[in-house]
Motif scaffolding. Sequence first.
Motif, PDB file in Angstrom:
ATOM      1  N   GLU A  51     -11.495  -0.470  -7.379  1.00  0.00           N
ATOM      2  CA  GLU A  51     -10.169  -0.977  -7.013  1.00  0.00           C
ATOM      3  C   GLU A  51     -10.172  -2.495  -6.973  1.00  0.00           C
ATOM      4  O   GLU A  51     -11.197  -3.140  -6.768  1.00  0.00           O
ATOM      5  CB  GLU A  51      -9.738  -0.426  -5.656  1.00  0.00           C
TER       6      GLU A  51
ATOM      7  N   ALA B 114      -7.069  10.300   6.152  1.00  0.00           N
ATOM      8  CA  ALA B 114      -6.504  10.209   4.803  1.00  0.00           C
ATOM      9  C   ALA B 114      -5.504  11.323   4.520  1.00  0.00           C
ATOM     10  O   ALA B 114      -4.917  11.356   3.436  1.00  0.00           O
ATOM     11  CB  ALA B 114      -7.615  10.243   3.759  1.00  0.00           C
TER      12      ALA B 114
ATOM     13  N   GLU C 116       0.816  -1.211   0.000  1.00  0.00           N
ATOM     14  CA  GLU C 116       0.000   0.000   0.000  1.00  0.00           C
ATOM     15  C   GLU C 116       0.849   1.260   0.000  1.00  0.00           C
ATOM     16  O   GLU C 116       0.541   2.241  -0.680  1.00  0.00           O
ATOM     17  CB  GLU C 116      -0.945   0.009   1.208  1.00  0.00           C
TER      18      GLU C 116
ATOM     19  N   LEU D 184      -7.490   8.578  -3.637  1.00  0.00           N
ATOM     20  CA  LEU D 184      -6.119   8.750  -4.123  1.00  0.00           C
ATOM     21  C   LEU D 184      -6.092   9.484  -5.457  1.00  0.00           C
ATOM     22  O   LEU D 184      -5.243  10.361  -5.688  1.00  0.00           O
ATOM     23  CB  LEU D 184      -5.440   7.389  -4.254  1.00  0.00           C
TER      24      LEU D 184
ATOM     25  N   GLU E  16      -4.456  -0.525  -3.286  1.00  0.00           N
ATOM     26  CA  GLU E  16      -4.676   0.894  -3.035  1.00  0.00           C
ATOM     27  C   GLU E  16      -5.196   1.114  -1.617  1.00  0.00           C
ATOM     28  O   GLU E  16      -6.030   0.357  -1.122  1.00  0.00           O
ATOM     29  CB  GLU E  16      -5.710   1.474  -4.018  1.00  0.00           C
ATOM     30  N   SER E  17      -4.679   2.127  -0.944  1.00  0.00           N
ATOM     31  CA  SER E  17      -5.158   2.466   0.391  1.00  0.00           C
ATOM     32  C   SER E  17      -4.970   3.961   0.609  1.00  0.00           C
ATOM     33  O   SER E  17      -3.841   4.465   0.546  1.00  0.00           O
ATOM     34  CB  SER E  17      -4.408   1.679   1.471  1.00  0.00           C
ATOM     35  N   ALA E  18      -6.067   4.651   0.866  1.00  0.00           N
ATOM     36  CA  ALA E  18      -5.994   6.080   1.128  1.00  0.00           C
ATOM     37  C   ALA E  18      -5.539   6.375   2.547  1.00  0.00           C
ATOM     38  O   ALA E  18      -5.237   7.522   2.875  1.00  0.00           O
ATOM     39  CB  ALA E  18      -7.358   6.717   0.890  1.00  0.00           C
ATOM     40  N   LEU E  19      -5.485   5.368   3.409  1.00  0.00           N
ATOM     41  CA  LEU E  19      -5.105   5.577   4.798  1.00  0.00           C
ATOM     42  C   LEU E  19      -3.652   5.180   5.075  1.00  0.00           C
ATOM     43  O   LEU E  19      -3.157   5.413   6.175  1.00  0.00           O
ATOM     44  CB  LEU E  19      -6.028   4.775   5.730  1.00  0.00           C
TER      45      LEU E  19
ATOM     46  N   ASP F 114     -10.125  -0.594   5.443  1.00  0.00           N
ATOM     47  CA  ASP F 114     -10.298  -0.848   4.010  1.00  0.00           C
ATOM     48  C   ASP F 114     -11.539  -0.095   3.545  1.00  0.00           C
ATOM     49  O   ASP F 114     -12.656  -0.427   3.918  1.00  0.00           O
ATOM     50  CB  ASP F 114     -10.441  -2.343   3.743  1.00  0.00           C
ATOM     51  N   LEU F 115     -11.334   0.915   2.713  1.00  0.00           N
ATOM     52  CA  LEU F 115     -12.447   1.735   2.244  1.00  0.00           C
ATOM     53  C   LEU F 115     -13.075   1.201   0.969  1.00  0.00           C
ATOM     54  O   LEU F 115     -13.977   1.837   0.419  1.00  0.00           O
ATOM     55  CB  LEU F 115     -11.963   3.170   2.009  1.00  0.00           C
TER      56      LEU F 115
ATOM     57  N   ASP G  75     -11.022   3.928  -1.774  1.00  0.00           N
ATOM     58  CA  ASP G  75      -9.576   4.143  -1.685  1.00  0.00           C
ATOM     59  C   ASP G  75      -9.032   4.738  -2.977  1.00  0.00           C
ATOM     60  O   ASP G  75      -8.326   5.757  -2.969  1.00  0.00           O
ATOM     61  CB  ASP G  75      -8.858   2.829  -1.375  1.00  0.00           C
TER      62      ASP G  75
END
Length: 384
Positions: free
Chosen positions: A376, A319, A110, A280, A380-383, A271-272, A276
């Motif tokens: 996705e 985020a 990630e 991003l 991918e991870s926005a956090l 996990d969004l 995510d």
Amino acid sequence: APLITMFFLITYAMINLVVFLEQRLGLVSFRPWLQVPWPVPLIGTIGCLAVMFVVNPLFSLAAVGVVVLFYNVLIHRHLEAPFGDVRSGLFVALAEWAAKRVAVLPANRERGWKPNLLVPVEDPPTLRGQFRLLHDITAPRGSVRVLGLHRPGQEPADFERRLEGLSQAFREEGVFASWTRMESEGFGQGVRAAMAAQGGSFFRPNVVFLSLTPEAEPARRQALAHIAQTGLEEGLGVMLFLEHPAARLGRRASVNVWVPPAGPQWQVPLDLGDLDLAILTAYKLQRNWRAQLRLIMRVASDADREPAEGYLRTLADLARLPDTETAVLTPQTPLAISEALVADLHVLPWPAGPTDPDAMVRQVETLRASCLYTREAGPESALA
């Protein structure tokens, strides 16, 4: 005499350094008649440099500066040796070493994620209208791989020349780009085959970028649903861009991200999901456009407004989205006058359930602005 001595010593040092590098790279192209152990050229390199500064430190710095100056001049002249030079082997070896190191690391990537787009193209000139959007999604560290879907009857040489021109345009703008040509009878079939073929490569794209116009044929819309499903199976994300015919991308000054309702717990998960990739992508566009970013959520009742606002603020903090506005819409919010709906681009997570391209097209008409749907399937991870 000391100054002239410097250049002799630099020459000897460079010869020893090149021999040392060639020996350690182990390439089959380096097979000299006279074989020496690898410590010998290493000692020679260090010894020459040490003697230079023992003789005269000032002249040593001046000689090194002159060598660096001439090296830069020659680099900018783009000279090409018949069989390349030691740099190509060195960079290939470094890339292979890095790839092998990454391969043995845990699969969790990630933190190292960046957008590497696979862009299918049937008619290269049509990509010009999306050039700036693709550039701003990937710049500065992402990449673009143009997939030319060549149909029988087209001239291969002219088709490849156009693909190379597109790739060169991205590289001139600071985004690494490459291209490949694939024979295909249909759009969906070619894209799915390319996605499957990328599975075994290391430096592979992680997102497929697609576009859809309101006048697209039903067969093209149906193919998008199959491509999105193949993306899930192959571990590739999917972006679907729908450009508003009149508004297009406007002034590129504002981006809205639509966040699905998270009640009744109203807790931000690790996990969004599809959100995510949406966050991003919006963040990349915010930086490259210097635009205003806004998180929007539509709730079912006024009672959910307060927890929804807290959820959006928490999401923006976790985020790490600076200067981000939030907005919560209720059934009482008039769509026509809501300022939260005004944006140059709306980024939306992929709708749940079966893919319905017609509903996505209607959403563009409702929002009266261009939309980018994201789905996705990778790390991918926005956090992160």
